[in-house]
Scaffold this motif. Structure first.
Motif, PDB file in Angstrom:
ATOM      1  N   ILE B  81      -7.362  19.574  -1.075  1.00 51.16           N
ATOM      2  CA  ILE B  81      -7.846  18.381  -0.378  1.00 51.16           C
ATOM      3  C   ILE B  81      -8.644  17.523  -1.344  1.00 51.16           C
ATOM      4  O   ILE B  81      -8.600  16.291  -1.289  1.00 51.16           O
ATOM      5  N   PHE B  82      -9.336  18.189  -2.263  1.00 56.89           N
ATOM      6  CA  PHE B  82     -10.087  17.469  -3.297  1.00 56.89           C
ATOM      7  C   PHE B  82      -9.141  16.587  -4.097  1.00 56.89           C
ATOM      8  O   PHE B  82      -9.472  15.472  -4.472  1.00 56.89           O
ATOM      9  N   TRP B  83      -7.941  17.102  -4.314  1.00 56.36           N
ATOM     10  CA  TRP B  83      -6.933  16.345  -5.054  1.00 56.36           C
ATOM     11  C   TRP B  83      -6.354  15.230  -4.203  1.00 56.36           C
ATOM     12  O   TRP B  83      -6.110  14.130  -4.669  1.00 56.36           O
ATOM     13  N   LEU B  84      -6.165  15.533  -2.913  1.00 59.54           N
ATOM     14  CA  LEU B  84      -5.463  14.607  -2.026  1.00 59.54           C
ATOM     15  C   LEU B  84      -6.315  13.391  -1.643  1.00 59.54           C
ATOM     16  O   LEU B  84      -5.801  12.272  -1.549  1.00 59.54           O
ATOM     17  N   ALA B  85      -7.643  13.622  -1.486  1.00 60.52           N
ATOM     18  CA  ALA B  85      -8.497  12.590  -0.883  1.00 60.52           C
ATOM     19  C   ALA B  85      -8.487  11.257  -1.644  1.00 60.52           C
ATOM     20  O   ALA B  85      -8.227  10.213  -1.024  1.00 60.52           O
ATOM     21  N   PRO B  86      -8.734  11.260  -2.962  1.00 60.92           N
ATOM     22  CA  PRO B  86      -8.718   9.954  -3.647  1.00 60.92           C
ATOM     23  C   PRO B  86      -7.354   9.294  -3.619  1.00 60.92           C
ATOM     24  O   PRO B  86      -7.259   8.057  -3.560  1.00 60.92           O
ATOM     25  N   VAL B  87      -6.308  10.107  -3.621  1.00 65.53           N
ATOM     26  CA  VAL B  87      -4.950   9.551  -3.547  1.00 65.53           C
ATOM     27  C   VAL B  87      -4.772   8.814  -2.224  1.00 65.53           C
ATOM     28  O   VAL B  87      -4.267   7.686  -2.183  1.00 65.53           O
ATOM     29  N   LEU B  88      -5.242   9.445  -1.136  1.00 65.62           N
ATOM     30  CA  LEU B  88      -5.151   8.824   0.187  1.00 65.62           C
ATOM     31  C   LEU B  88      -5.853   7.469   0.189  1.00 65.62           C
ATOM     32  O   LEU B  88      -5.286   6.463   0.612  1.00 65.62           O
ATOM     33  N   SER B  89      -7.090   7.462  -0.345  1.00 70.50           N
ATOM     34  CA  SER B  89      -7.861   6.210  -0.349  1.00 70.50           C
ATOM     35  C   SER B  89      -7.130   5.133  -1.114  1.00 70.50           C
ATOM     36  O   SER B  89      -6.992   3.999  -0.652  1.00 70.50           O
ATOM     37  N   THR B  90      -6.662   5.484  -2.305  1.00 71.67           N
ATOM     38  CA  THR B  90      -6.036   4.471  -3.157  1.00 71.67           C
ATOM     39  C   THR B  90      -4.726   3.992  -2.568  1.00 71.67           C
ATOM     40  O   THR B  90      -4.454   2.784  -2.542  1.00 71.67           O
ATOM     41  N   VAL B  91      -3.912   4.933  -2.102  1.00 72.22           N
ATOM     42  CA  VAL B  91      -2.604   4.537  -1.583  1.00 72.22           C
ATOM     43  C   VAL B  91      -2.762   3.604  -0.396  1.00 72.22           C
ATOM     44  O   VAL B  91      -2.109   2.559  -0.325  1.00 72.22           O
ATOM     45  N   THR B  92      -3.682   3.928   0.520  1.00 70.35           N
ATOM     46  CA  THR B  92      -3.847   3.045   1.680  1.00 70.35           C
ATOM     47  C   THR B  92      -4.360   1.681   1.250  1.00 70.35           C
ATOM     48  O   THR B  92      -3.899   0.655   1.754  1.00 70.35           O
ATOM     49  N   ALA B  93      -5.313   1.683   0.295  1.00 65.14           N
ATOM     50  CA  ALA B  93      -5.866   0.392  -0.136  1.00 65.14           C
ATOM     51  C   ALA B  93      -4.778  -0.470  -0.761  1.00 65.14           C
ATOM     52  O   ALA B  93      -4.692  -1.666  -0.493  1.00 65.14           O
ATOM     53  N   LEU B  94      -3.920   0.145  -1.591  1.00 67.66           N
ATOM     54  CA  LEU B  94      -2.894  -0.653  -2.265  1.00 67.66           C
ATOM     55  C   LEU B  94      -1.751  -1.008  -1.315  1.00 67.66           C
ATOM     56  O   LEU B  94      -1.140  -2.068  -1.456  1.00 67.66           O
ATOM     57  N   THR B  95      -1.467  -0.112  -0.338  1.00 65.24           N
ATOM     58  CA  THR B  95      -0.396  -0.417   0.613  1.00 65.24           C
ATOM     59  C   THR B  95      -0.748  -1.641   1.448  1.00 65.24           C
ATOM     60  O   THR B  95       0.125  -2.425   1.821  1.00 65.24           O
ATOM     61  N   ALA B  96      -2.048  -1.814   1.702  1.00 62.95           N
ATOM     62  CA  ALA B  96      -2.472  -2.966   2.508  1.00 62.95           C
ATOM     63  C   ALA B  96      -2.089  -4.286   1.849  1.00 62.95           C
ATOM     64  O   ALA B  96      -1.976  -5.307   2.523  1.00 62.95           O
ATOM     65  N   PHE B  97      -1.858  -4.262   0.534  1.00 61.56           N
ATOM     66  CA  PHE B  97      -1.473  -5.494  -0.155  1.00 61.56           C
ATOM     67  C   PHE B  97      -0.098  -5.990   0.276  1.00 61.56           C
ATOM     68  O   PHE B  97       0.221  -7.151   0.056  1.00 61.56           O
ATOM     69  N   THR B  98       0.704  -5.094   0.865  1.00 65.11           N
ATOM     70  CA  THR B  98       2.083  -5.472   1.152  1.00 65.11           C
ATOM     71  C   THR B  98       2.187  -6.684   2.062  1.00 65.11           C
ATOM     72  O   THR B  98       3.093  -7.487   1.908  1.00 65.11           O
ATOM     73  N   VAL B  99       1.263  -6.813   3.027  1.00 58.04           N
ATOM     74  CA  VAL B  99       1.440  -7.873   4.020  1.00 58.04           C
ATOM     75  C   VAL B  99       0.598  -9.103   3.719  1.00 58.04           C
ATOM     76  O   VAL B  99       0.607 -10.052   4.492  1.00 58.04           O
ATOM     77  N   LEU B 100      -0.122  -9.107   2.609  1.00 58.17           N
ATOM     78  CA  LEU B 100      -0.967 -10.271   2.323  1.00 58.17           C
ATOM     79  C   LEU B 100      -0.092 -11.483   2.017  1.00 58.17           C
ATOM     80  O   LEU B 100       0.812 -11.415   1.193  1.00 58.17           O
ATOM     81  N   PRO B 101      -0.370 -12.614   2.676  1.00 60.76           N
ATOM     82  CA  PRO B 101       0.396 -13.829   2.397  1.00 60.76           C
ATOM     83  C   PRO B 101      -0.209 -14.570   1.207  1.00 60.76           C
ATOM     84  O   PRO B 101      -1.139 -15.354   1.352  1.00 60.76           O
ATOM     85  N   LEU B 102       0.326 -14.306   0.021  1.00 62.18           N
ATOM     86  CA  LEU B 102      -0.284 -14.898  -1.173  1.00 62.18           C
ATOM     87  C   LEU B 102       0.014 -16.382  -1.285  1.00 62.18           C
ATOM     88  O   LEU B 102      -0.698 -17.117  -1.945  1.00 62.18           O
ATOM     89  N   GLY B 103       1.097 -16.804  -0.664  1.00 67.45           N
ATOM     90  CA  GLY B 103       1.456 -18.215  -0.698  1.00 67.45           C
ATOM     91  C   GLY B 103       2.534 -18.439   0.340  1.00 67.45           C
ATOM     92  O   GLY B 103       2.957 -17.486   0.988  1.00 67.45           O
ATOM     93  N   PRO B 104       2.992 -19.693   0.509  1.00 68.09           N
ATOM     94  CA  PRO B 104       4.068 -19.917   1.484  1.00 68.09           C
ATOM     95  C   PRO B 104       5.312 -19.126   1.086  1.00 68.09           C
ATOM     96  O   PRO B 104       5.947 -19.421   0.077  1.00 68.09           O
ATOM     97  N   GLY B 105       5.616 -18.087   1.855  1.00 71.13           N
ATOM     98  CA  GLY B 105       6.800 -17.275   1.574  1.00 71.13           C
ATOM     99  C   GLY B 105       6.596 -16.268   0.458  1.00 71.13           C
ATOM    100  O   GLY B 105       7.502 -15.519   0.132  1.00 71.13           O
ATOM    101  N   ILE B 106       5.409 -16.232  -0.144  1.00 70.86           N
ATOM    102  CA  ILE B 106       5.173 -15.265  -1.213  1.00 70.86           C
ATOM    103  C   ILE B 106       4.428 -14.069  -0.630  1.00 70.86           C
ATOM    104  O   ILE B 106       3.230 -14.117  -0.366  1.00 70.86           O
ATOM    105  N   HIS B 107       5.183 -13.024  -0.394  1.00 68.74           N
ATOM    106  CA  HIS B 107       4.594 -11.810   0.175  1.00 68.74           C
ATOM    107  C   HIS B 107       5.550 -10.685  -0.125  1.00 68.74           C
ATOM    108  O   HIS B 107       6.724 -10.920  -0.455  1.00 68.74           O
TER     109      HIS B 107
END
Lengths: 151, 392
Positions: B81-107
């Motif tokens: 779990i010690f190994w898994l925990a930081p991976v979980l935090s990072t993966v979720t944080a970076l996955t959240a970038f998927t839906v950010l609308p960076l520009g018109p149609g840029i996502h």
């Protein structure tokens, strides 16, 4: 009522933010980038000792009277001299000054009758060995040579 | 050949994903540098100055240091779990970038549950912190993670209410749709409903600071009490993953604020036609030329040839980017991204500004702000905005 409104509109917090914001001026920066930038030393600062030489003849000003060694509370100055038979004057042979024991009280420079011994404003006295802290006549005349990191 | 590659529907998502994964760690490093510099400004210091010109290469030096450090797993820790925990935090944080609308149609992806997706990911991200603290088998870590769990759960509610107010006005959960709605109505949602939407915006900004564990709500990692909180036992690469997650989360919550309340990739005063040229061409050009000129000044002041070179490259790059905004075809493509990132940068600056200004809250104060003030205010704002929307 005023207090309530201040709390609602977070006035105190905004005032605090303004205080930090207006303080970010380059002119206010207090940091001194030491090796790159020389600090300003106070006028009366007593630092590295120096044995003055006469700039015209290049001869030492010291008359080997031994008054500095007598004045020193730490007894860290050792002066040796030789009588010059021709001029009947004492001439300085060696002068050692142990900066590791020195407390920079300045009594030696006060005692000097010819202003030969002087405490300068140099402050970089660190050495890699204990022996390096004991300064001989040459070192005292030339002054310390710390590594310069300025570029 | 190139045409088919570029026009492939997978091209843009894959490219953006690669950029997020490869470039964001570097960006996070530079956000840290900016944070240290801005904090230093507030505290009348200079900040990092030794690595590169004006400390410009500090993030790279830090990254190298972190990657080369010994990786320690405490013997008493639950290593899996010690190994898994930081991976979980990072993966979720970076996955959240998927839906950010960076520009018109840029996502990367425009899903119709965009905002909900980010909210749920950030909830999973908390799990990484809790598990990390618990698996470390250390008092400080456990206390830190307990605090963060309590804090995030309570502030998530307030944040949710603030977001629901925004959603009510927007009428869609899709991130691109939210910006589109603001464009259609010619108003940033922060000023919608006769200015009443400002209340959710303020609630959201406060809750967002607490949500990302930043000062003054940084109790989970309060140095003076808990050493480093949940990541006390973490070192080297694993620690830097937590670090990356924290800055990723900061970026994401700022992006949500920008998207939902501050018009996303729309320029300010989107409804006033006359401001089109000064804001969409003049402002970015002036901004980048000013930064370029600043770098040029740095070039003149630096004495080492290496530092001079870096400053010259930076100045040249800034002038090039500024010049790119002068070309109409390029401008049309990147102006949306520019405004989005500019607004996010302003909010990130505010995050740092709060950290430089406000002292840390006590734990009970934190909870009382969350439950006694933020949540009622959020609910009230929701009801008021709902009624106003209905009447209008």
């Amino acid at each position: 009522m005023t207090k309530f409104l201040r709390a609602v509109f977070l006035v105190d917090l905004i005032q605090g933010l303004w205080v930090t914001f207006r303080n970010q001026k380059p002119s206010l920066v207090y940091t001194e980038q030491y090796p790159a930038e020389r600090p300003k030393v106070a006028e009366r600062y007593r630092g590295a000792p120096r044995l003055n030489i006469n700039p015209e003849t290049g001869e030492t000003l010291c008359i080997a009277c031994n008054l500095c060694a007598l004045a020193c509370p730490e007894r860290l100055i050792v002066v040796t001299s030789e009588r010059n038979e021709k001029t009947r004057r004492k001439e300085l042979t060696t002068f050692t000054y142990d900066t590791s024991r020195c407390m920079f009280c300045g009594l030696c420079e006060d005692a000097c009758p010819v202003d030969a011994l002087e405490l300068t404003q140099d402050f970089e006295l660190a050495t890699y060995t204990r022996e390096g802290q004991i300064w001989d006549r040459q070192m005292l005349e030339e002054g310390p040579r710390p590594t310069r990191y300025t570029h | 050949m190139l045409e088919t590659v570029v026009n492939n529907p997978w091209f843009q998502p894959l490219l953006l994903t690669l950029i997020v994964i490869l470039v964001f760690p570097l960006v996070a490093g530079y956000i840290v540098l900016a944070e240290r510099k801005v904090l230093a400004d507030f505290q009348v210091r200079l900040g990092p100055m030794r690595v590169g010109p004006y400390g410009f290469l500090q993030p790279i030096a830090d990254a190298v240091k972190l990657l080369l450090k010994e990786d320690i797993i405490p013997t008493a820790a639950d290593s899996w779990i010690f190994w898994l925990a930081p991976v979980l935090s990072t993966v979720t944080a970076l996955t959240a970038f998927t839906v950010l609308p960076l520009g018109p149609g840029i996502h990367i992806a425009d899903v119709n549950i965009g905002l909900l997706f980010i909210l749920s990911l950030s909830s999973v991200g908390i799990l990484g912190i809790i598990l990390g603290g618990w698996a470390s088998n250390s008092h400080y870590s456990l206390l830190g993670s307990l605090r963060s769990a309590a804090q995030m759960v309570s502030y998530e509610v307030a944040m949710g209410f603030a977001l629901v107010s925004g959603l009510m006005v927007a009428g869609t959960l899709s991130m691109q749709g939210i910006v589109q709605a603001q464009q259609d109505r010619q108003i940033w949602f922060a000023f919608e409903n006769y200015g009443l939407m400002l209340i959710p915006l303020v609630t959201y900004s406060i809750a967002a600071v607490a949500e990302t564990n930043r000062a003054p709500f940084d109790l989970p990692e309060a140095e003076s009490e808990l050493v480093a909180g949940f990541h006390t036992e973490y070192s080297g690469f694993r620690w830097s993953l937590y670090f990356l997650a924290e800055y990723g989360n900061m970026f994401v919550v700022s992006s949500i604020a920008v998207t939902l309340f501050l018009g996303g990739w729309l320029r300010p005063f989107a409804s006033i036609e006359a401001l089109e040229t000064p804001l969409n061409v003049g402002f970015p050009v002036l901004l980048f030329f000013a930064i370029g000129a600043g770098c040029g000044l740095g070039f003149l002041r630096q004495k080492l040839p290496v530092n001079k070179g870096i400053m010259a490259v930076l100045a040249g790059g800034m002038f090039l980017v500024g010049a790119a905004f002068l070309v109409p075809a390029v401008n049309a493509k990147i102006i949306g991204v520019f405004w989005f990132l500019f607004k996010v940068a302003v909010i990130l600056y505010c995050f740092i500004w709060y950290r430089g200004t406000f002292p840390r809250f006590r734990y009970d104060q934190l909870m009382s702000i969350g439950w006694k003030y933020m949540i009622p205010i959020g609910m009230g704002a929701l009801i008021v905005n709902g009624v106003v929307l209905l009447v209008k």
